[in-house]
Design an enzyme around this catalytic site. Structure first.
Site, PDB file in Angstrom:
ATOM      1  N   ARG A  57      48.012  21.160 114.730  1.00 32.52           N
ATOM      2  CA  ARG A  57      47.196  20.265 115.419  1.00 32.52           C
ATOM      3  C   ARG A  57      47.821  18.836 115.340  1.00 32.52           C
ATOM      4  O   ARG A  57      48.624  18.276 116.409  1.00 32.52           O
ATOM      5  CB  ARG A  57      45.805  20.316 115.027  1.00 32.52           C
ATOM      6  CG  ARG A  57      44.826  19.579 115.849  1.00 32.52           C
ATOM      7  CD  ARG A  57      44.919  18.328 116.015  1.00 32.52           C
ATOM      8  NE  ARG A  57      44.567  17.455 114.714  1.00 32.52           N
ATOM      9  CZ  ARG A  57      44.387  16.266 114.491  1.00 32.52           C
ATOM     10  NH1 ARG A  57      45.065  15.351 115.511  1.00 32.52           N
ATOM     11  NH2 ARG A  57      44.286  15.829 113.270  1.00 32.52           N
TER      12      ARG A  57
ATOM     13  N   CYS B  61      49.271  10.401 115.857  1.00 33.76           N
ATOM     14  CA  CYS B  61      48.447  10.289 116.916  1.00 33.76           C
ATOM     15  C   CYS B  61      49.078   9.672 118.078  1.00 33.76           C
ATOM     16  O   CYS B  61      49.568   8.393 117.972  1.00 33.76           O
ATOM     17  CB  CYS B  61      46.982   9.468 116.502  1.00 33.76           C
ATOM     18  SG  CYS B  61      45.782   9.468 117.875  1.00 33.76           S
TER      19      CYS B  61
ATOM     20  N   ASN C 262      52.297  13.066 109.289  1.00 36.88           N
ATOM     21  CA  ASN C 262      51.346  12.993 108.038  1.00 36.88           C
ATOM     22  C   ASN C 262      51.962  13.232 106.738  1.00 36.88           C
ATOM     23  O   ASN C 262      53.314  13.682 106.940  1.00 36.88           O
ATOM     24  CB  ASN C 262      50.436  14.351 108.368  1.00 36.88           C
ATOM     25  CG  ASN C 262      49.380  14.284 109.334  1.00 36.88           C
ATOM     26  OD1 ASN C 262      49.841  14.365 110.657  1.00 36.88           O
ATOM     27  ND2 ASN C 262      48.178  13.821 108.985  1.00 36.88           N
TER      28      ASN C 262
HETATM   29  P1  HMG Z   1      38.292  10.813 129.946  1.00 38.33           P
HETATM   30  O1  HMG Z   1      39.085  10.766 130.988  1.00 38.33           O
HETATM   31  O2  HMG Z   1      37.247   9.728 129.873  1.00 38.33           O
HETATM   32  O3  HMG Z   1      37.270  12.160 130.170  1.00 38.33           O
HETATM   33  O4  HMG Z   1      38.782  11.534 128.734  1.00 38.33           O
HETATM   34  P2  HMG Z   1      36.062  12.441 131.458  1.00 38.33           P
HETATM   35  O5  HMG Z   1      35.017  12.928 130.757  1.00 38.33           O
HETATM   36  O6  HMG Z   1      36.311  11.151 132.195  1.00 38.33           O
HETATM   37  O7  HMG Z   1      36.808  13.446 132.174  1.00 38.33           O
HETATM   38  C1  HMG Z   1      38.100  13.329 132.815  1.00 38.33           C
HETATM   39  C2  HMG Z   1      38.763  14.899 133.287  1.00 38.33           C
HETATM   40  O8  HMG Z   1      38.979  15.010 131.888  1.00 38.33           O
HETATM   41  C3  HMG Z   1      37.849  15.749 133.711  1.00 38.33           C
HETATM   42  O9  HMG Z   1      38.703  16.319 134.692  1.00 38.33           O
HETATM   43  C4  HMG Z   1      37.480  16.568 132.741  1.00 38.33           C
HETATM   44  O10 HMG Z   1      36.954  17.454 132.978  1.00 38.33           O
HETATM   45  C5  HMG Z   1      38.482  16.575 131.677  1.00 38.33           C
HETATM   46  P3  HMG Z   1      38.867  16.367 136.146  1.00 38.33           P
HETATM   47  O11 HMG Z   1      37.535  16.427 136.779  1.00 38.33           O
HETATM   48  O12 HMG Z   1      39.543  15.092 136.050  1.00 38.33           O
HETATM   49  O13 HMG Z   1      39.731  17.457 136.540  1.00 38.33           O
HETATM   50  N1  HMG Z   1      38.154  16.711 130.268  1.00 38.33           N
HETATM   51  C6  HMG Z   1      38.579  17.691 129.441  1.00 38.33           C
HETATM   52  N2  HMG Z   1      39.373  18.944 129.880  1.00 38.33           N
HETATM   53  C7  HMG Z   1      39.387  19.679 128.739  1.00 38.33           C
HETATM   54  N3  HMG Z   1      38.800  19.565 127.620  1.00 38.33           N
HETATM   55  C8  HMG Z   1      38.277  18.415 127.269  1.00 38.33           C
HETATM   56  C9  HMG Z   1      38.020  17.598 128.280  1.00 38.33           C
HETATM   57  N4  HMG Z   1      37.150  16.234 128.254  1.00 38.33           N
HETATM   58  C10 HMG Z   1      37.325  15.816 129.571  1.00 38.33           C
HETATM   59  N5  HMG Z   1      37.688  18.158 125.966  1.00 38.33           N
HETATM   60  C11 HMG Z   1      38.767  12.409 126.484  1.00 38.33           C
HETATM   61  C12 HMG Z   1      38.110  11.530 127.480  1.00 38.33           C
HETATM   62  C13 HMG Z   1      38.092  12.479 125.302  1.00 38.33           C
HETATM   63  C14 HMG Z   1      38.607  13.854 127.185  1.00 38.33           C
HETATM   64  C15 HMG Z   1      40.209  12.060 126.562  1.00 38.33           C
HETATM   65  O14 HMG Z   1      40.394  10.847 125.917  1.00 38.33           O
HETATM   66  C16 HMG Z   1      40.884  13.048 125.328  1.00 38.33           C
HETATM   67  O15 HMG Z   1      41.037  14.172 125.448  1.00 38.33           O
HETATM   68  N6  HMG Z   1      41.347  12.322 124.383  1.00 38.33           N
HETATM   69  C17 HMG Z   1      41.870  13.178 123.146  1.00 38.33           C
HETATM   70  C18 HMG Z   1      42.713  12.402 122.365  1.00 38.33           C
HETATM   71  C19 HMG Z   1      43.269  13.081 121.197  1.00 38.33           C
HETATM   72  O16 HMG Z   1      43.673  14.317 121.130  1.00 38.33           O
HETATM   73  N7  HMG Z   1      43.777  12.276 120.060  1.00 38.33           N
HETATM   74  C20 HMG Z   1      44.576  12.885 118.979  1.00 38.33           C
HETATM   75  C21 HMG Z   1      43.553  13.680 118.117  1.00 38.33           C
HETATM   76  S1  HMG Z   1      42.513  12.397 117.199  1.00 38.33           S
HETATM   77  C22 HMG Z   1      43.802  12.072 115.863  1.00 38.33           C
HETATM   78  O17 HMG Z   1      44.879  12.611 115.857  1.00 38.33           O
HETATM   79  C23 HMG Z   1      43.259  11.574 114.506  1.00 38.33           C
HETATM   80  C24 HMG Z   1      43.342  12.461 113.545  1.00 38.33           C
HETATM   81  O18 HMG Z   1      44.483  12.937 113.162  1.00 38.33           O
HETATM   82  C25 HMG Z   1      42.814  11.491 112.336  1.00 38.33           C
HETATM   83  C26 HMG Z   1      43.813  10.147 112.007  1.00 38.33           C
HETATM   84  O19 HMG Z   1      44.988  10.292 111.638  1.00 38.33           O
HETATM   85  O20 HMG Z   1      43.378   8.910 112.314  1.00 38.33           O
HETATM   86  C27 HMG Z   1      42.030  13.315 113.508  1.00 38.33           C
HETATM   87 MG    MG Z   2      45.944  12.206 111.813  1.00 40.94          MG
END
Ligand code: HMG
Ligand code: MG
Length: 304
Positions: free
Chosen positions: A17, A240, A249
């Protein structure tokens, strides 16, 4: 064994992931599954296998449903979800462990989740309660627990308060992250010691990115603070995409090597772990060159 340290530590592998989400090559789904199975064969018992995030935001994770459909659940398979839509997608799978994520700082949350912290927590905390009522194992990943790439130093009090909200909502685990690899061992000791005393009944896991080469020292400090669960990524992959400056990581092989040499068992076979890295390396845009990996390749080349 020195009674300062635990006899056993748990490695939560995040390579499939966190490792792959930042990879520019689109890794074929079958190779991801092969990687996950090879990691399990090395002894990994808990793993973040994919995330149900927006495929527009993170195209690498667009095959999340296929990944979960192909993974047996004889180990803890964790999947990430950013919002209700992600949770609904997870509920259509056979997965029973889910990780929700939120940063402590507003600017990071705006970049990563398109919401400020308060608004994000308003969405996630009721989801925790709902998932617990349905018997899911729930983990909360807390980003920018030490530093935010946009706002700088994050106060221990602010990190603790975000953690407290998730604990009160009922999470089983907090995975507390140094997202951009800036924490020092002293800061790590202070925060984790504080969190273990504040939340004694919650599993607390340390998640270090190794941007400045301090992750192993931070893990040592965490051991001293009573932490025995660590998120790591085979080959040191990861980062990220929405946190400027977030690189890989801490490498699973480095942590396993250090812990085992300290007499802390991990249950992970280093040679099998190298075989898992052999599976994924050809699909990556860069070579893996962690010290343990490089030495292993050198020794193997001499023997053959
Ligand atoms: P948004 O654009 O604000 O979402 O994104 P929305 O609610 O306005 O929806 C926009 C479109 O996205 C819509 O589709 C939704 O259906 C779709 P459309 O009508 O345009 O066709 N949508 C989705 N589709 C599939 N799965 C979903 C989903 N949600 C909305 N879950 C959102 C908001 C949260 C979705 C976006 O910001 C996002 O996906 N962010 C993910 C970011 C990410 O993956 N970051 C990495 C993971 S965290 C990390 O790595 C940190 C960690 O390792 C710890 C550390 O190291 O700090 C854990
Ligand atoms: Mg991380």
């Amino acid at each position: 064994m020195n009674n300062l340290f635990p006899e056993h530590a748990t490695i939560v592998e995040v390579g499939p992931r966190d490792g792959l989400q930042n990879e520019s090559n689109q890794v074929p789904t079958q190779d991801k599954i092969h990687f996950i199975n090879a990691l399990k064969a090395s002894g990994i018992q808990e793993m973040e296998i994919t995330s149900f995030v927006s495929p527009k935001w993170v195209p690498q994770m667009k095959d999340a449903a296929e990944i979960t459909a192909s993974c047996d659940d004889n180990t803890r398979n964790l999947v990430l979800a950013p919002n209700r839509k992600g949770v609904e997608r997870v509920k259509e799978t056979n997965v029973s462990s889910i990780a929700l994520f939120a940063g402590v700082s507003n600017s990071f949350n705006e970049k990563n989740s398109n919401k400020k912290t308060d608004r994000l927590l308003e969405e996630l905390l009721p989801l925790v309660q709902e998932l617990k009522a349905e018997n899911y194992f729930v983990r909360a990943c807390i980003s920018t627990a030490f530093y935010c790439p946009y706002e700088g130093r994050v106060d221990v009090v602010d990190t603790t308060e975000v953690c407290r909200k998730f604990v009160e909502a009922g999470v089983d685990e907090l995975s507390v992250a140094d997202t951009i690899g800036m924490a020092t061992p002293e800061e790590s000791y202070t925060l984790f010691q504080h969190l273990t005393s504040e939340f004694p009944r919650t599993l607390i896991t340390a998640h270090f990115h190794d941007t400045r080469g301090m992750a192993l020292a931070n893990i040592y400090a965490c051991l001293q603070a009573g932490i025995s669960r660590f998120d790591t990524s085979a080959g040191g992959l990861g980062g990220c995409p929405f946190a400027r400056g977030a690189t890989g990581n801490v490498a699973t092989e480095s942590v396993v090597y250090m812990l085992e040499r300290m007499g802390i068992s991990t249950g992970i076979d280093l040679k099998r772990l190298m075989e898992a890295i052999d599976v994924i390396e050809p699909h990556l845009s860069r070579r893996i060159s962690t010290p343990v990996r490089s030495l292993y390749l050198k020794e193997n080349a001499t023997q053959s």
